[in-house]
Design a protein around this motif. Structure first.
Motif, short mmCIF file in Angstrom:
data_model
loop_
_atom_site.label_atom_id
_atom_site.label_comp_id
_atom_site.label_asym_id
_atom_site.label_seq_id
_atom_site.Cartn_x
_atom_site.Cartn_y
_atom_site.Cartn_z
N ILE A 109 -25.35 16.23 -11.32
CA ILE A 109 -26.08 17.50 -11.39
C ILE A 109 -27.31 17.43 -10.49
O ILE A 109 -28.21 16.62 -10.72
CB ILE A 109 -26.53 17.81 -12.84
N PRO A 110 -27.38 18.25 -9.45
CA PRO A 110 -28.55 18.22 -8.56
C PRO A 110 -29.80 18.75 -9.27
O PRO A 110 -29.71 19.44 -10.28
CB PRO A 110 -28.13 19.13 -7.40
N LYS A 111 -30.95 18.43 -8.71
CA LYS A 111 -32.22 18.87 -9.30
C LYS A 111 -32.59 20.25 -8.78
O LYS A 111 -32.69 20.46 -7.57
CB LYS A 111 -33.32 17.87 -8.96
N PRO A 114 -25.64 24.79 -7.66
CA PRO A 114 -24.27 25.29 -7.50
C PRO A 114 -23.49 25.18 -8.82
O PRO A 114 -23.48 24.13 -9.46
CB PRO A 114 -23.67 24.37 -6.43
N THR A 115 -22.85 26.26 -9.22
CA THR A 115 -22.11 26.25 -10.48
C THR A 115 -20.96 25.24 -10.45
O THR A 115 -20.60 24.68 -11.48
CB THR A 115 -21.54 27.65 -10.80
N ARG A 116 -20.42 24.97 -9.27
CA ARG A 116 -19.31 24.01 -9.17
C ARG A 116 -19.74 22.63 -9.67
O ARG A 116 -18.91 21.88 -10.20
CB ARG A 116 -18.81 23.90 -7.72
N THR A 117 -21.01 22.27 -9.48
CA THR A 117 -21.46 20.96 -9.96
C THR A 117 -21.42 20.89 -11.48
O THR A 117 -21.14 19.83 -12.06
CB THR A 117 -22.87 20.65 -9.45
N LEU A 118 -21.71 22.01 -12.14
CA LEU A 118 -21.64 22.05 -13.61
C LEU A 118 -20.18 22.03 -14.07
O LEU A 118 -19.85 21.37 -15.06
CB LEU A 118 -22.34 23.29 -14.15
N TYR A 119 -19.32 22.74 -13.36
CA TYR A 119 -17.91 22.76 -13.73
C TYR A 119 -17.31 21.36 -13.65
O TYR A 119 -16.55 20.93 -14.53
CB TYR A 119 -17.11 23.70 -12.81
N LEU A 166 -14.62 16.96 -15.69
CA LEU A 166 -14.30 15.56 -15.40
C LEU A 166 -14.80 14.63 -16.50
O LEU A 166 -14.09 13.72 -16.93
CB LEU A 166 -14.90 15.14 -14.06
N GLU A 167 -16.03 14.85 -16.95
CA GLU A 167 -16.63 13.96 -17.95
C GLU A 167 -16.50 14.51 -19.37
O GLU A 167 -16.98 13.88 -20.32
CB GLU A 167 -18.10 13.72 -17.61
N SER A 168 -15.90 15.67 -19.51
CA SER A 168 -15.77 16.34 -20.80
C SER A 168 -17.14 16.50 -21.47
O SER A 168 -17.34 16.18 -22.64
CB SER A 168 -14.81 15.60 -21.73
N ASP A 169 -18.08 17.01 -20.70
CA ASP A 169 -19.48 17.14 -21.12
C ASP A 169 -19.64 18.33 -22.06
O ASP A 169 -19.59 19.50 -21.63
CB ASP A 169 -20.37 17.29 -19.89
N ASN A 170 -19.85 18.05 -23.34
CA ASN A 170 -19.97 19.11 -24.34
C ASN A 170 -21.19 19.98 -24.11
O ASN A 170 -21.14 21.21 -24.27
CB ASN A 170 -20.05 18.50 -25.75
N PHE A 171 -22.31 19.36 -23.77
CA PHE A 171 -23.56 20.10 -23.60
C PHE A 171 -23.44 21.11 -22.46
O PHE A 171 -23.83 22.27 -22.61
CB PHE A 171 -24.71 19.12 -23.35
N ILE A 172 -22.90 20.68 -21.32
CA ILE A 172 -22.72 21.59 -20.19
C ILE A 172 -21.82 22.75 -20.60
O ILE A 172 -22.08 23.90 -20.25
CB ILE A 172 -22.11 20.85 -18.98
N ALA A 173 -20.77 22.45 -21.35
CA ALA A 173 -19.84 23.51 -21.78
C ALA A 173 -20.55 24.56 -22.63
O ALA A 173 -20.38 25.77 -22.41
CB ALA A 173 -18.68 22.90 -22.56
N GLU A 174 -21.34 24.11 -23.59
CA GLU A 174 -22.05 25.06 -24.46
C GLU A 174 -23.04 25.89 -23.66
O GLU A 174 -23.15 27.10 -23.85
CB GLU A 174 -22.77 24.31 -25.57
#
Length: 431
Positions: A119-121, A263-268, A273-281
């Motif tokens: 995730i970029p700053k 960029p939203t692609r970095t969050l996707y 890929l990492e199954s990041d729950n926090f990003i999903a919420e």
């Protein structure tokens, strides 16, 4: 080329072409032997759908109309919703200048100081430099810190960080070992010694009091969620930004300004890929901000289902962005329908960058390996439930969408994955 080499080539060619020449009935019968009534999968609840994306026909199904707990395959729905609603970059915050000061509202963007390399700053420092004091309003926050049906005793695990309107540090405290004592970041939080039987830094259930046991401390890096609130945000932001930050209840006016984020692609990619729950919420909250100018997960899910997912074969019971809740329910055929929508929206190479690839990336890095990758899919696992949904590329250069969902099995998930691999290999070699 020698005679022996030619013979081997001819034999291999005929074996391969004979496999391709299998009739649909033979393939169905053999696949049924791997997943049907007399297979490993008959000892628990299993649902499966295999869908030919070219001919748009179902090739095989088992209980595809039944509802299953999807776990993290719920993120496929969140990804689809985000893909349709959010732009190329996030909205970091909304704001309104007031002389030398500024009022800001959160949008759900999780990227500020998020502790993940992918995730970029966001470039927030030039924005902050314009203003003397900052007023943070949570008037647009219409949600709860925890999702519906989340397990209360997961509060101490990083995968269950609280939701909030403008997260800092992923709403996590990071503990690192300094001279055999944990050092916490951000520095707002402190840690005390305890004789409780814990191996690393732990948080009290209902407070931001962190503790560890010097006798049992293992010294490993740890991340623990902190309890969020407007007051906590104000204190954290004041320390991080070096400015006075005040709490506010100002409503978001129609005429305001927007500060773009990452960029939203970095969050996707981080989510899938990492199954990041926090990003999903937080992605669902960003969709809510974009559509309603308020942050409300339940309202957003209802909107997505009434618009972009109104044509699913079976309406999902969808309650959160990550799949942490066991109240989520979906059928394999509805999940495959969402996958087909994604397949029509994105080129193959982009799907392979965002979804885990078997034996190569993300949560599939150590599973489904082959010299030529053939599985591109999202996993979903909670206790006694494991699902895999995505795409499979066959030796005949065809692409199928599939969802293979397993609930209520009494053994380890590794046993389920092993049997899933047998099914996927057969499809790869024979369809």
């Amino acid at each position: 080329m020698g005679i022996k080499t030619i013979s081997i080539f001819v034999i291999t060619f005929f074996i391969y072409t004979s496999l391709l020449a299998q009739s649909p009935r033979e393939r169905y019968r053999e696949l049924d032997g791997l997943i049907g009534q007399n297979s490993f999968f008959n000892n628990h609840l299993t649902g499966f759908l295999l869908y030919d994306l070219d001919s748009q026909t179902v090739q095989f199904e088992k209980n595809s109309h039944l509802y299953f707990i999807p776990a993290s395959t719920t993120k496929i729905l969140t990804f689809f919703a985000s893909l349709l609603v959010l732009g190329d970059s996030t909205t970091l915050l909304r704001y309104l200048p007031k002389g030398n000061d500024v009022v800001i509202w959160g949008t759900g963007d999780p990227s500020l100081y998020y502790p993940a390399a992918g995730i970029p700053k966001p470039k927030i420092d030039p924005f902050l430099a314009r203003y003397k004091e900052i007023f943070f309003s949570d008037h647009n926050w219409k949600d709860e810190a925890f999702g519906y049906g989340w397990q209360w005793d997961d509060y101490n695990f990083a995968y269950s960080a609280e939701k909030s309107p403008l997260p800092l540090y992923g709403n996590l405290v990071t503990a690192i070992n300094v001279n055999n004592r944990p050092h916490l970041s951000p520095s707002l939080f402190s840690v005390y010694q305890s004789d409780k039987n814990v191996r690393n830094v732990t948080r009290e259930w209902r407070s931001n009091d962190f503790f560890y046991n010097p006798k049992t401390y293992n010294g490993m890096r740890a991340q623990v969620p902190f309890i969020t609130s407007q007051k906590t945000f104000v204190n954290l932001a004041s320390l991080e930004w070096g400015k006075v930050v005040h709490a506010s209840k100002d409503p978001l006016p129609p005429n305001h300004f927007v500060l773009k984020g990452v960029p939203t692609r970095t969050l996707y990619k981080e989510m899938m890929l990492e199954s990041d729950n926090f990003i999903a919420e937080q992605l669902l909250l960003q969709v809510s901000d974009e559509v309603f100018r308020e942050l409300n997960t339940e309202k957003t899910i209802e909107y997505i289902q009434k618009t972009y997912l109104m044509d699913l074969p079976d309406k999902p019971q969808w309650v959160d962005g990550s799949g942490l809740s066991r109240h989520n329910l979906i059928t394999p055929r509805s999940l495959v329908t969402v996958l087909e929508k994604i397949y029509r929206l994105l080129p193959d190479e982009e799907i392979a960058q965002i979804f885990p690839v078997g034996g190569r990336t993300g949560t599939l890095k150590n599973n489904y390996y082959a010299p030529t990758p053939y599985v591109i899919a999202k996993t979903g696992t909670v206790s006694n439930n494991h699902s895999l949904a995505g795409f499979i590329k066959t030796r005949s250069n065809k692409t199928y969408a599939f969802a293979l969902m397993n609930n209520n099995y009494p053994y380890r998930a590794t046993a389920v994955r092993r049997e899933i691999e047998k099914v996927l290999l057969y499809i790869r070699d024979n369809f």
